[in-house]
Motif scaffolding. Structure first.
Motif, short mmCIF file in Angstrom:
data_model
loop_
_atom_site.label_atom_id
_atom_site.label_comp_id
_atom_site.label_asym_id
_atom_site.label_seq_id
_atom_site.Cartn_x
_atom_site.Cartn_y
_atom_site.Cartn_z
N THR A 1 2.09 9.92 -5.23
CA THR A 1 2.27 11.24 -4.62
C THR A 1 3.69 11.79 -4.69
O THR A 1 3.89 13.00 -4.54
N VAL A 2 4.71 10.94 -4.88
CA VAL A 2 6.10 11.41 -4.88
C VAL A 2 6.64 11.44 -6.31
O VAL A 2 6.58 10.43 -7.01
N PRO A 3 7.16 12.58 -6.76
CA PRO A 3 7.74 12.66 -8.11
C PRO A 3 8.91 11.69 -8.27
O PRO A 3 9.61 11.37 -7.29
N VAL B 1 15.28 9.53 -2.85
CA VAL B 1 15.54 10.15 -1.55
C VAL B 1 14.58 9.61 -0.49
O VAL B 1 14.98 9.27 0.64
N VAL B 2 13.29 9.52 -0.85
CA VAL B 2 12.27 9.02 0.08
C VAL B 2 12.52 7.56 0.42
O VAL B 2 12.45 7.14 1.58
N ASP B 3 12.86 6.73 -0.62
CA ASP B 3 13.12 5.31 -0.38
C ASP B 3 14.31 5.12 0.56
O ASP B 3 14.29 4.25 1.45
N ASN B 4 15.35 5.94 0.39
CA ASN B 4 16.53 5.83 1.26
C ASN B 4 16.18 6.19 2.71
O ASN B 4 16.65 5.56 3.66
N ALA B 5 15.35 7.23 2.87
CA ALA B 5 14.95 7.63 4.22
C ALA B 5 14.13 6.53 4.90
O ALA B 5 14.32 6.21 6.09
N ILE B 6 13.22 5.93 4.13
CA ILE B 6 12.41 4.84 4.68
C ILE B 6 13.28 3.64 5.05
O ILE B 6 13.12 3.01 6.09
N GLU B 7 14.28 3.35 4.20
CA GLU B 7 15.18 2.22 4.47
C GLU B 7 15.98 2.44 5.75
O GLU B 7 16.20 1.51 6.53
N SER C 1 0.83 -1.20 0.00
CA SER C 1 0.00 0.00 0.00
C SER C 1 0.87 1.25 0.00
O SER C 1 0.56 2.24 -0.69
N LEU C 2 2.00 1.21 0.76
CA LEU C 2 2.91 2.35 0.81
C LEU C 2 3.52 2.61 -0.58
O LEU C 2 3.64 3.76 -1.01
N ASP C 3 3.91 1.53 -1.26
CA ASP C 3 4.46 1.69 -2.61
C ASP C 3 3.47 2.37 -3.54
O ASP C 3 3.84 3.25 -4.36
#
Length: 686
Positions: A421-423, A429-435, A413-415
């Motif tokens: 919503t994320v360009p 950058v967002v994926d790295n922060a989540i990781e 669902s997050l993906d």
């Protein structure tokens, strides 16, 4: 010239007062006689018993006694006309009194006894017999006192009244409380649950107490909360010794059942135990309240034994944990019932006489039949615990599987949300922060798993220690008896030398007994409850408990308690665990070869300077082998066979108490010093 054997009146005191020393049990024997006489109701009346000169009256509506019953049975001390296995004349009851001695204990409470009895076989006739004990006490032999039996007409129905008058001493409140409780439990308060009489013509038996000051106790005991139990454990044993176990829910529906894997050499029986989880949240949808159930269990909780419908004391009485419920509970606290969380009943049929009550009528002789009965009940509890553990583990596995599926679903669902919503330019950058967040959570989870494994190992060690300590205590009790018997076999001329050698064994036994009592006392449930803990009494209690250990290792303990009335919020178990680990560390330090002092000393002191301070120090040479910053890490130890867990437990326990701990590796005292700083209780609310 012919003579005959005569008896001094003092024999009456020995047979009655000494064989059945408890006044309440003597009166209970009179009540049991009423049951054996096919009474439906028996009333014990206490009149002015709080002072000397009062009276006790036991009145029943049974079959009464004929003249032959009185002369050939009642008045012949030690003889009973009852046949132990023969059913009663009218209702077919199995009789519970057969020694003819119990009544003496009760009747000797007063200076005079009046017996009024109206036999079922002779309607309209009452027999009166009066015993004046002062006349017996003045006589040289019992046979010198003549008794008269008076017959007179009456309009009363059949039954017997025993009036014990002019009491020699006041009837204490505590004894009266025991009597009230025993009366109310005598005729089986579980009978409504076991209403399947199998076609019996017996309408039942009720025993009651008439005394205004005991109405509060009577009302509490007569209330029933069986339907509010969380679950019920049941075991049945048939005539062939074949058993069956069942676990029922609060509605009485069977959840699990199984046949026993062995047979038991015990009489036919039914064992039921109702377990209550005493948590406020559990009572939100029940008809009763938590305080009500607690008070009820306090008065009649425990596992009671009923032989053919009548209770056998003292099983299930205060302090009588004859099935070791509390010891078994140590192994699995959240699943096992204890004496303060359950009420149980063992209903046994003893028509064959396999179970024999003791002379004082308190409990059974510990025959093979009794041991097998007890073994079956414990096996029933063990089976139920295994079923509940298996059920809990199945629930945990299902919960883990469910959480895994929900995690995968949430990730998908997050993906989808991120894709919408994320360009694309910001997605990496967002994926790295989540990781990074996930890695941090994973590391925290790993640490928690390791700590969980550590404390599971420690819990297993502690519970095993407690179980072994309990089991070791039993053979130790036999040592004194056997040593005494051995001494009697030694010739008189060698007795002095033998006494000296046996004395050494006795001292070692007492030392071992004090050692094994420590884990049992530390694991007491009351110590684990959170609340107000007064520091100085807590410290003093632990020092007294471990005194035998300190003596064994030749360690002198210095205690300086100056925290006055300071208290902290926590549990005695946490504080005692911290102190015991620190003292054990000091003892281990003394045992090292490199430590050589003339007098081994440990000092525990307390103080208050706005915070509550506890200091533990020794003169064992200090901390030399490790950096002070490492000593609280798991596995760090200077002992070749040490666990390295002790100071880790200290650190975590102090943290749980919202406190801090500092260590000085070497002080003027001659060793390491640990200082524990705890917030006083009032400071927690400022």
């Amino acid at each position: 010239m012919s003579e005959r054997l005569r008896f001094s009146p003092s024999i009456l005191a020995r047979l009655g007062e000494e064989l059945v020393p408890q006044a309440d049990q003597g009166i209970m024997e009179l009540v049991k006689n009423a049951y054996d006489a096919d009474a439906l109701r028996c009333t014990v009346k206490l009149e002015r018993t709080s002072v000397e000169g009062g009276a006790i009256r036991v009145v029943d509506d049974g079959s009464g006694m004929t003249e032959a019953d009185l002369v050939e049975g009642f008045l012949v001390v030690g003889r009973s006309r009852k046949a132990a296995t023969a059913p009663t004349r009218r209702l077919g009851r199995i009789q519970v009194g057969d020694k003819g001695l119990g009544r003496l204990s009760a009747m000797r409470l007063g200076r005079k006894v009046v017996v009024l009895t109206r036999p079922f076989e002779e309607p309209g006739i009452e027999l009166r017999l009066e015993l004046n004990w002062d006349k017996f006490d003045e006589a040289i032999a019992v046979e010198e006192v003549e008794l008269s039996l008076v017959r007179s007409p009456t309009t009363k129905g059949h039954g017997t009244e025993i009036h014990i008058e002019n009491l020699r001493a006041p009837f204490p409140r505590g004894t009266a409380d025991k009597l009230a409780r025993n009366l109310l439990l005598l005729s089986d308060p579980f009978r409504e649950i076991h209403a399947d009489s199998g076609g019996s013509s017996d309408p039942g038996f009720t025993a009651e107490l008439e005394a205004n000051e005991f109405e509060d106790l009577q009302s509490k005991v007569e209330t029933s909360y069986f339907r509010d139990a969380d679950f019920r454990i049941r075991g049945t044993l048939n005539d062939h010794g074949e058993g069956q176990f069942s676990l029922l829910d609060w509605k009485g529906e069977v959840l699990y059942s199984s046949n026993a894997t062995r047979t038991y050499e015990a009489p036919k029986l039914e064992f039921d135990l109702w377990h209550f989880v005493l948590d406020a949240g559990r009572f939100s949808n029940k008809s009763s309240t938590l305080p009500e159930v607690r008070a009820w269990l306090k008065h009649i909780g425990g596992v009671h034994v009923y032989q053919d419908g009548i209770r056998v004391p003292a099983y299930g009485g205060p302090g009588n944990d004859w099935l070791d419920l509390n010891l078994l509970r140590v192994r699995s606290p959240e699943l096992r019932p204890g004496t303060n969380t359950s009420i149980g009943r063992v209903g046994v049929s003893n028509t064959a006489g396999a179970l024999v009550q003791k002379t004082d009528r308190v409990g059974y002789l510990e025959s093979e039949a009794f041991h097998e009965l007890r073994r079956f009940c414990i096996d029933t509890l063990d089976w139920a615990a295994k079923v509940r553990v298996s059920e809990r583990e199945s629930g945990r596995r299902a919960e883990r599987d469910d959480k895994s599926k929900r995690t995968a679903k949430a990730s998908a669902s997050l993906d989808k949300v991120l894709a919408k919503t994320v360009p694309d330019t910001q997605r990496k950058v967002v994926d790295n922060a989540i990781e990074r967040v996930l890695r941090a959570n994973e590391q925290e989870t790993k640490v928690l798993r390791e700590e969980l494994q550590l404390y599971r190992s420690l819990a297993t060690a502690g519970m095993t220690s407690a179980v072994f300590a309990h089991e070791i205590g039993r053979p130790l009790e036999l040592l004194d008896t056997n040593l005494g018997m051995i001494l009697k076999m030694i010739p008189e001329d060698r007795r002095k030398d033998a006494d000296r050698r046996v004395g050494r064994i006795t001292r070692q036994k007492e030392r071992l007994n004090s050692f094994i009592s420590i884990p049992l006392k530390l694991l007491a449930k009351s110590k684990r409850r959170r609340g107000r803990v007064d520091i100085d009494p807590c410290v003093r209690g632990l020092v007294d408990l471990i005194a035998p250990v300190l003596g064994h290792f030749n360690v002198e303990m210095e205690v300086s308690l100056n925290a006055s009335t300071s208290a902290v919020s926590g549990s005695e178990a946490l504080i005692e665990g911290v102190l015991l680990n620190l003292v054990t560390n000091s003892i281990n330090a003394f045992q090292r070869r490199s430590t050589d002092v003339e007098t081994r000393r440990i000092r525990i002191s307390t103080a208050y300077d706005g915070d509550v301070l506890i200091m533990v120090e020794d003169n064992a040479g200090g901390i030399k082998d490790f950096d002070v910053s490492e000593i609280f890490l798991p596995g760090v130890t200077s002992q070749p066979d040490g666990t390295g867990f002790g100071l880790t437990i200290v650190r975590d326990s102090v943290s749980d108490l919202s406190g801090k701990i500092d260590v000085d590796p070497l002080t003027e005292f001659g060793g390491a010093k640990f200082t524990i700083k705890l917030f006083p209780m009032r400071a927690l609310f400022e």
